[in-house]
Design a protein around this motif. Structure first.
Motif, PDB file in Angstrom:
ATOM      1  N   ILE C  14      21.958 -18.835  -6.391  1.00 43.57           N
ATOM      2  CA  ILE C  14      21.216 -19.876  -5.703  1.00 43.57           C
ATOM      3  C   ILE C  14      19.713 -19.547  -5.703  1.00 43.57           C
ATOM      4  CG2 ILE C  14      21.379 -18.984  -3.337  1.00 43.57           C
ATOM      5  CD1 ILE C  14      22.167 -21.920  -2.569  1.00 43.57           C
ATOM      6  N   GLN C  16      18.107 -18.174  -8.195  1.00 44.96           N
ATOM      7  CA  GLN C  16      17.608 -18.624  -9.502  1.00 44.96           C
ATOM      8  C   GLN C  16      17.407 -20.139  -9.518  1.00 44.96           C
ATOM      9  OE1 GLN C  16      20.760 -16.559 -11.879  1.00 44.96           O
ATOM     10  NE2 GLN C  16      19.059 -15.865 -13.134  1.00 44.96           N
ATOM     11  N   LYS C  17      18.383 -20.854  -8.936  1.00 42.37           N
ATOM     12  CA  LYS C  17      18.251 -22.323  -8.882  1.00 42.37           C
ATOM     13  C   LYS C  17      17.058 -22.725  -8.017  1.00 42.37           C
ATOM     14  CE  LYS C  17      23.258 -23.026  -9.297  1.00 42.37           C
ATOM     15  NZ  LYS C  17      24.457 -23.527  -8.578  1.00 42.37           N
ATOM     16  N   ARG C  18      16.907 -22.037  -6.878  1.00 44.86           N
ATOM     17  CA  ARG C  18      15.816 -22.349  -5.951  1.00 44.86           C
ATOM     18  C   ARG C  18      14.458 -22.172  -6.644  1.00 44.86           C
ATOM     19  NH1 ARG C  18      17.330 -19.091  -1.724  1.00 44.86           N
ATOM     20  NH2 ARG C  18      18.411 -20.812  -0.685  1.00 44.86           N
ATOM     21  N   GLY C  19      14.303 -21.059  -7.356  1.00 47.22           N
ATOM     22  CA  GLY C  19      13.054 -20.822  -8.082  1.00 47.22           C
ATOM     23  C   GLY C  19      12.858 -21.823  -9.211  1.00 47.22           C
ATOM     24  N   MET C  20      13.942 -22.124  -9.910  1.00 45.54           N
ATOM     25  CA  MET C  20      13.840 -23.033 -11.053  1.00 45.54           C
ATOM     26  C   MET C  20      13.404 -24.433 -10.633  1.00 45.54           C
ATOM     27  SD  MET C  20      16.697 -23.889 -13.998  1.00 45.54           S
ATOM     28  CE  MET C  20      17.839 -24.741 -12.898  1.00 45.54           C
ATOM     29  N   VAL C  21      13.990 -24.985  -9.578  1.00 44.81           N
ATOM     30  CA  VAL C  21      13.618 -26.357  -9.199  1.00 44.81           C
ATOM     31  C   VAL C  21      12.184 -26.399  -8.654  1.00 44.81           C
ATOM     32  CG1 VAL C  21      16.009 -27.061  -8.799  1.00 44.81           C
ATOM     33  CG2 VAL C  21      14.624 -26.308  -6.849  1.00 44.81           C
ATOM     34  N   LYS C  22      11.760 -25.332  -7.988  1.00 43.57           N
ATOM     35  CA  LYS C  22      10.379 -25.279  -7.487  1.00 43.57           C
ATOM     36  C   LYS C  22       9.398 -25.271  -8.670  1.00 43.57           C
ATOM     37  CE  LYS C  22       7.324 -22.305  -4.711  1.00 43.57           C
ATOM     38  NZ  LYS C  22       6.527 -21.852  -5.876  1.00 43.57           N
ATOM     39  N   ASP C  23       9.655 -24.393  -9.622  1.00 42.97           N
ATOM     40  CA  ASP C  23       8.712 -24.235 -10.732  1.00 42.97           C
ATOM     41  C   ASP C  23       8.749 -25.424 -11.699  1.00 42.97           C
ATOM     42  OD1 ASP C  23       7.984 -21.816  -9.630  1.00 42.97           O
ATOM     43  OD2 ASP C  23       9.232 -20.599 -10.957  1.00 42.97           O
ATOM     44  N   VAL C  24       9.940 -25.970 -11.939  1.00 38.64           N
ATOM     45  CA  VAL C  24      10.022 -27.139 -12.829  1.00 38.64           C
ATOM     46  C   VAL C  24       9.305 -28.326 -12.183  1.00 38.64           C
ATOM     47  CG1 VAL C  24      11.605 -28.848 -13.817  1.00 38.64           C
ATOM     48  CG2 VAL C  24      12.105 -26.403 -14.056  1.00 38.64           C
ATOM     49  N   THR C  25       9.474 -28.491 -10.880  1.00 34.91           N
ATOM     50  CA  THR C  25       8.787 -29.590 -10.186  1.00 34.91           C
ATOM     51  C   THR C  25       7.275 -29.433 -10.311  1.00 34.91           C
ATOM     52  OG1 THR C  25      10.627 -29.854  -8.653  1.00 34.91           O
ATOM     53  CG2 THR C  25       8.506 -30.755  -7.947  1.00 34.91           C
TER      54      THR C  25
END
Lengths: 62, 62, 62, 62, 62, 62
Positions: C14, C16-25
């Motif tokens: 979770i 990794q997902k949390r970081g990914m959605v923040k950075d992709v946004t």
């Protein structure tokens, strides 16, 4: 069902699409055992400027 | 893999798309730890008359 | 809008997902100029037996 | 959320789309109990040569 | 055709899904004028940790 | 590219999936003329209660 979406780069002829949907349908029917009419395919044609790999647009590659 | 689809309203420049695929790829590589070349992105450009929120087409909003 | 779908192999944490959605946004907002709240992301986790490249399932590769 | 994608054959009027997104949104809100503004819809218009059933392109049927 | 995909947060009952597909199908038939049997719907249930808005996972919001 | 998504009802064996991705890849390569390694396939397995045709869930049909 099955529902198949095929994303390809734009520029294929209708003959290529016709052959592709016939052969892909046969490939699925052979392995899944469903009736051919159950296989729905939609083809999405993409511009090179709307595709990327490795962070680079296809229109910028090479 | 990863395969990324980004739906945006039409009208972005190629420079915007170029920057977006570069930065989105970096954001995924940083968090997931995959090689950059494994990241595939496709951009789908939508017309305002083909998008809706709250039961209203975007072209009718405001 | 933008609507982003990210297909990844299952097994990410979770964090990794949390970081990914923040950075992709952030990557999309920076390039497209939309408000952050307009960016919707959904993550689709795939099993290795449901992915293939070159006609081979990922679970059979190597 | 909910995010709805509707693939239709191209050629519908904007009035048809306007009515469809209004009624589909109401149908979802009634059954799921979410606020109307949470319902996002995108419409994808397909050419007959990019759709197939039973191994046949729609433009070749009948 | 039409092909409809509805992404919702997991946890709806089968009664909610049953009502939703019935009402969404009617909404499309009414506006597009296709036979009901032409309307295919698939529902994709998403976990809160696989959805984000504004760079934040749904499971982290509020 | 091409990127292929195949939605099927859950319950196929890994042997069926293995055969299907091999044959679908060959069908695309034959008609499109791309290298086999360019063909990416993902399989999405659907529950009968998440699929509908004609306004009826598959689990309620017949």
């Amino acid at each position: 069902m099955p529902l198949v979406t095929i994303k390809i780069i734009e520029g294929r002829t209708i003959e290529q699409k016709r052959g592709m949907v016939k052969d892909v349908t046969e490939a699925i029917v052979k392995n899944i055992g469903c009736p051919p009419d159950a296989v729905h395919i939609d083809i999405v044609e993409m511009k090179q400027e709307n595709l990327a790999q490795g962070g680079k647009l296809f229109c910028d590659r090479r």
